[in-house]
Write a protein that holds these residues in place. Structure first.
Motif, PDB file in Angstrom:
ATOM      1  N   ALA A 162       0.831  -1.213   0.000  1.00 22.32           N
ATOM      2  CA  ALA A 162       0.000   0.000   0.000  1.00 22.32           C
ATOM      3  C   ALA A 162       0.862   1.259   0.000  1.00 22.32           C
ATOM      4  N   ARG A 163       1.985   1.224   0.731  1.00 19.40           N
ATOM      5  CA  ARG A 163       2.876   2.378   0.752  1.00 19.40           C
ATOM      6  C   ARG A 163       3.744   2.442  -0.499  1.00 19.40           C
ATOM      7  N   PHE A 164       4.144   1.303  -1.032  1.00 15.02           N
ATOM      8  CA  PHE A 164       4.988   1.305  -2.238  1.00 15.02           C
ATOM      9  C   PHE A 164       4.322   2.077  -3.380  1.00 15.02           C
ATOM     10  N   PHE A 165       2.988   1.960  -3.458  1.00 15.42           N
ATOM     11  CA  PHE A 165       2.290   2.583  -4.588  1.00 15.42           C
ATOM     12  C   PHE A 165       1.231   3.599  -4.143  1.00 15.42           C
ATOM     13  N   ASP A 166       1.160   3.869  -2.853  1.00 15.66           N
ATOM     14  CA  ASP A 166       0.248   4.888  -2.305  1.00 15.66           C
ATOM     15  C   ASP A 166      -1.199   4.694  -2.743  1.00 15.66           C
ATOM     16  N   MET A 167      -1.640   3.438  -2.733  1.00 16.58           N
ATOM     17  CA  MET A 167      -3.042   3.148  -3.018  1.00 16.58           C
ATOM     18  C   MET A 167      -3.432   1.863  -2.287  1.00 16.58           C
ATOM     19  N   PRO A 168      -4.744   1.656  -2.090  1.00 13.49           N
ATOM     20  CA  PRO A 168      -5.175   0.418  -1.435  1.00 13.49           C
ATOM     21  C   PRO A 168      -4.724  -0.794  -2.246  1.00 13.49           C
ATOM     22  N   THR A 169      -4.349  -1.862  -1.551  1.00 15.32           N
ATOM     23  CA  THR A 169      -3.805  -3.038  -2.236  1.00 15.32           C
ATOM     24  C   THR A 169      -4.777  -3.618  -3.261  1.00 15.32           C
ATOM     25  N   GLY A 170      -6.070  -3.575  -2.944  1.00 16.58           N
ATOM     26  CA  GLY A 170      -7.050  -4.155  -3.873  1.00 16.58           C
ATOM     27  C   GLY A 170      -7.065  -3.460  -5.224  1.00 16.58           C
ATOM     28  N   VAL A 171      -6.753  -2.178  -5.242  1.00 16.47           N
ATOM     29  CA  VAL A 171      -6.695  -1.441  -6.511  1.00 16.47           C
ATOM     30  C   VAL A 171      -5.564  -1.985  -7.380  1.00 16.47           C
ATOM     31  N   ILE A 172      -4.439  -2.249  -6.754  1.00 14.69           N
ATOM     32  CA  ILE A 172      -3.313  -2.811  -7.510  1.00 14.69           C
ATOM     33  C   ILE A 172      -3.700  -4.189  -8.043  1.00 14.69           C
ATOM     34  N   GLY A 173      -4.387  -4.969  -7.196  1.00 15.04           N
ATOM     35  CA  GLY A 173      -4.799  -6.310  -7.615  1.00 15.04           C
ATOM     36  C   GLY A 173      -5.700  -6.297  -8.836  1.00 15.04           C
ATOM     37  N   SER A 174      -6.471  -5.233  -8.989  1.00 10.05           N
ATOM     38  CA  SER A 174      -7.363  -5.165 -10.155  1.00 10.05           C
ATOM     39  C   SER A 174      -6.573  -4.916 -11.439  1.00 10.05           C
ATOM     40  N   LEU A 175      -5.337  -4.455 -11.301  1.00 11.37           N
ATOM     41  CA  LEU A 175      -4.478  -4.174 -12.459  1.00 11.37           C
ATOM     42  C   LEU A 175      -3.452  -5.275 -12.725  1.00 11.37           C
ATOM     43  N   SER A 176      -3.326  -6.221 -11.770  1.00 10.87           N
ATOM     44  CA  SER A 176      -2.267  -7.234 -11.891  1.00 10.87           C
ATOM     45  C   SER A 176      -2.792  -8.577 -12.396  1.00 10.87           C
ATOM     46  N   GLN A 177      -4.052  -8.610 -12.796  1.00 10.26           N
ATOM     47  CA  GLN A 177      -4.647  -9.836 -13.328  1.00 10.26           C
ATOM     48  C   GLN A 177      -4.062 -10.165 -14.703  1.00 10.26           C
ATOM     49  N   PRO A 178      -4.230 -11.415 -15.141  1.00  9.35           N
ATOM     50  CA  PRO A 178      -3.798 -11.765 -16.502  1.00  9.35           C
ATOM     51  C   PRO A 178      -4.382 -10.779 -17.513  1.00  9.35           C
ATOM     52  N   GLY A 179      -3.553 -10.252 -18.372  1.00  8.68           N
ATOM     53  CA  GLY A 179      -3.989  -9.286 -19.367  1.00  8.68           C
ATOM     54  C   GLY A 179      -3.986  -7.854 -18.862  1.00  8.68           C
ATOM     55  N   GLY A 180      -3.860  -7.660 -17.548  1.00 12.28           N
ATOM     56  CA  GLY A 180      -3.880  -6.317 -16.965  1.00 12.28           C
ATOM     57  C   GLY A 180      -2.549  -5.610 -17.142  1.00 12.28           C
ATOM     58  N   SER A 181      -2.563  -4.303 -16.905  1.00  8.97           N
ATOM     59  CA  SER A 181      -1.363  -3.501 -17.189  1.00  8.97           C
ATOM     60  C   SER A 181      -0.217  -3.799 -16.222  1.00  8.97           C
ATOM     61  N   LEU A 182      -0.536  -4.308 -15.032  1.00 10.21           N
ATOM     62  CA  LEU A 182       0.514  -4.611 -14.049  1.00 10.21           C
ATOM     63  C   LEU A 182       0.606  -6.107 -13.787  1.00 10.21           C
ATOM     64  N   TYR A 183       0.324  -6.897 -14.828  1.00 12.38           N
ATOM     65  CA  TYR A 183       0.286  -8.358 -14.673  1.00 12.38           C
ATOM     66  C   TYR A 183       1.510  -8.905 -13.928  1.00 12.38           C
ATOM     67  N   ASN A 184       1.228  -9.621 -12.841  1.00 10.67           N
ATOM     68  CA  ASN A 184       2.272 -10.278 -12.038  1.00 10.67           C
ATOM     69  C   ASN A 184       3.274  -9.315 -11.412  1.00 10.67           C
ATOM     70  N   ILE A 185       2.826  -8.131 -11.086  1.00  7.34           N
ATOM     71  CA  ILE A 185       3.675  -7.179 -10.358  1.00  7.34           C
ATOM     72  C   ILE A 185       4.097  -7.747  -9.003  1.00  7.34           C
ATOM     73  N   GLU A 186       3.356  -8.776  -8.554  1.00  6.53           N
ATOM     74  CA  GLU A 186       3.646  -9.396  -7.258  1.00  6.53           C
ATOM     75  C   GLU A 186       5.055  -9.973  -7.162  1.00  6.53           C
ATOM     76  N   HIS A 187       5.724 -10.164  -8.303  1.00  7.71           N
ATOM     77  CA  HIS A 187       7.085 -10.702  -8.293  1.00  7.71           C
ATOM     78  C   HIS A 187       8.123  -9.684  -7.843  1.00  7.71           C
ATOM     79  N   SER A 188       7.743  -8.426  -7.743  1.00  8.92           N
ATOM     80  CA  SER A 188       8.723  -7.396  -7.384  1.00  8.92           C
ATOM     81  C   SER A 188       8.836  -7.216  -5.874  1.00  8.92           C
ATOM     82  N   ASN A 189       9.872  -6.532  -5.458  1.00  9.70           N
ATOM     83  CA  ASN A 189      10.006  -6.084  -4.073  1.00  9.70           C
ATOM     84  C   ASN A 189       9.964  -7.212  -3.050  1.00  9.70           C
ATOM     85  N   GLY A 190      10.477  -8.371  -3.449  1.00  8.52           N
ATOM     86  CA  GLY A 190      10.498  -9.503  -2.521  1.00  8.52           C
ATOM     87  C   GLY A 190       9.121 -10.075  -2.262  1.00  8.52           C
ATOM     88  N   GLY A 191       8.148  -9.740  -3.158  1.00  8.82           N
ATOM     89  CA  GLY A 191       6.809 -10.301  -2.998  1.00  8.82           C
ATOM     90  C   GLY A 191       5.798  -9.266  -2.547  1.00  8.82           C
TER      91      GLY A 191
END
Lengths: 135, 135, 135, 135
Positions: free
Chosen positions: B61-90
């Motif tokens: 939440a602090r890394f990107f200054d937004m609620p985590t769920g918002v990031i999750g909506s962008l990290s789905q397959p086909g999304g603009s941040l697909y698999n961003i979860e691999h960064s920053n040690g998880g």
């Protein structure tokens, strides 16, 4: 810290015998209530990559006190726990990990099995749980 | 580096009380503006695997200054941040992590909550934010 | 899993008060019998690098059920446990970590303190232990 | 890949019985010729931190085909292998790890024991090796 070594070995032996009966080669791990390894065996010629998977399945089942496959059904794309696998140094969320409870229903550890199709992994894990649960 | 220990503890206490009121067992973490842990509590019998998840939610939440769920909506397959979860040690990108702002709207830290369904995690996190935001 | 959150918070509060009294800025962590974090606080302006050290001290004290400084006396060059610090994802073996026991002498967790000279770290850790041991 | 599960379990059982006879609580690990875990047991109430150490001792002994203590004598400050412990994800180079050979003298795996003083760890490891070596 939950499960004793004696119970863990009973679970592993029962799972091992089930695997032999089914003709499959498995890695079998048991962790305690703190999710720390208590006992482990790798059957001859079992997949080497399944070593780590079996331990991660056992840990995952204890981390959330549910079978690993249940978590996997929630961590799919669009699911509420999407990509939860990135936590805790790596989770494994397909079937093969099951919590182990004592007679009162309290979780005292978990078993993780890996080495064949995930349905077979789950069946072998269940054989381990059945041998000790409630004892 | 942003949030003080006093404010972090106020947020955690409010979240803890909300969790008790809802009858859920949570891990609750607060990080500062540098995304480093300031305070943490794990309620008795809360899921062990949620320890790491709560801290990762606060950091995310602090890394990107937004609620985590918002990031999750962008990290789905086909999304603009697909698999961003691999960064920053998880990263953890489902709901339960929320930035904390000061009176001027500047992000001073974040809270992460994990231990139940992700909607409940988010509600408990919000209780923590409400107790301190703008103070 | 040993220590409750209530006891962990009592230990941390006592350690925190001792640190304030001594005029030192500390990171203070408490782990349970499984060496998993239960509660943590970082005092304002405490060394950031001491965050991880305080948690590792608490884990190390529980891993071997002895004060961290005792292990450090054995891990010196030529000592019987030379370079034991490379295990368990990194140990910290200088003073500041102490096991916490219940009334029967059983280890139920540990406290780790870091932020100043190691003698001060140890004194602050002891204040935390004294507030809860045997309760 | 060398040692069979059957032999690994024979080694662990012999080491376990030796530990019981000596009244010490051990973690006992056996790896194969590929330095991958084959079998493991943690005795009830054995040090939690010795789990990882026992596995690292077994791996270290197979990595270099010599008892861990021999490597430790070379990894001291000024020694030819100074700080070799930084390699391979962490080595443990004090006594308690011993290679296991077949009848022809070929190394087929290794045993690692941790839980007490390093001399005791080594004695228990030797009991495991003696039970299987040359079989």
């Amino acid at each position: 810290m939950g499960i004793t070594l004696e119970l863990a070995q009973t679970a592993i032996q029962a799972a091992h015998e089930k695997a032999l009966e089914m003709g499959v080669k498995m890695n079998i791990a048991v962790v305690d209530a703190g999710a720390n390894l208590v006992a482990f065996v790798r059957m001859d010629d079992a997949w080497l990559g399944s070593l780590d998977i079996s331990i991660k399945k056992a840990k995952t089942a204890r981390f959330f006190d549910m079978p690993t496959g249940v978590i996997g059904s929630l961590s799919q794309p669009g699911g509420s726990l999407y990509n939860i696998e990135h936590s805790n140094g790596g989770l494994i969320t397909f079937p093969g990990g099951i919590p182990i409870k004592d007679g009162s229903g309290k979780v005292i550890g978990a078993i993780g099995v890996s080495g064949h199709g995930v349905e077979d992994d789950h069946i072998v894990a269940e054989a381990g749980v059945s041998a000790v649960e409630g004892k």
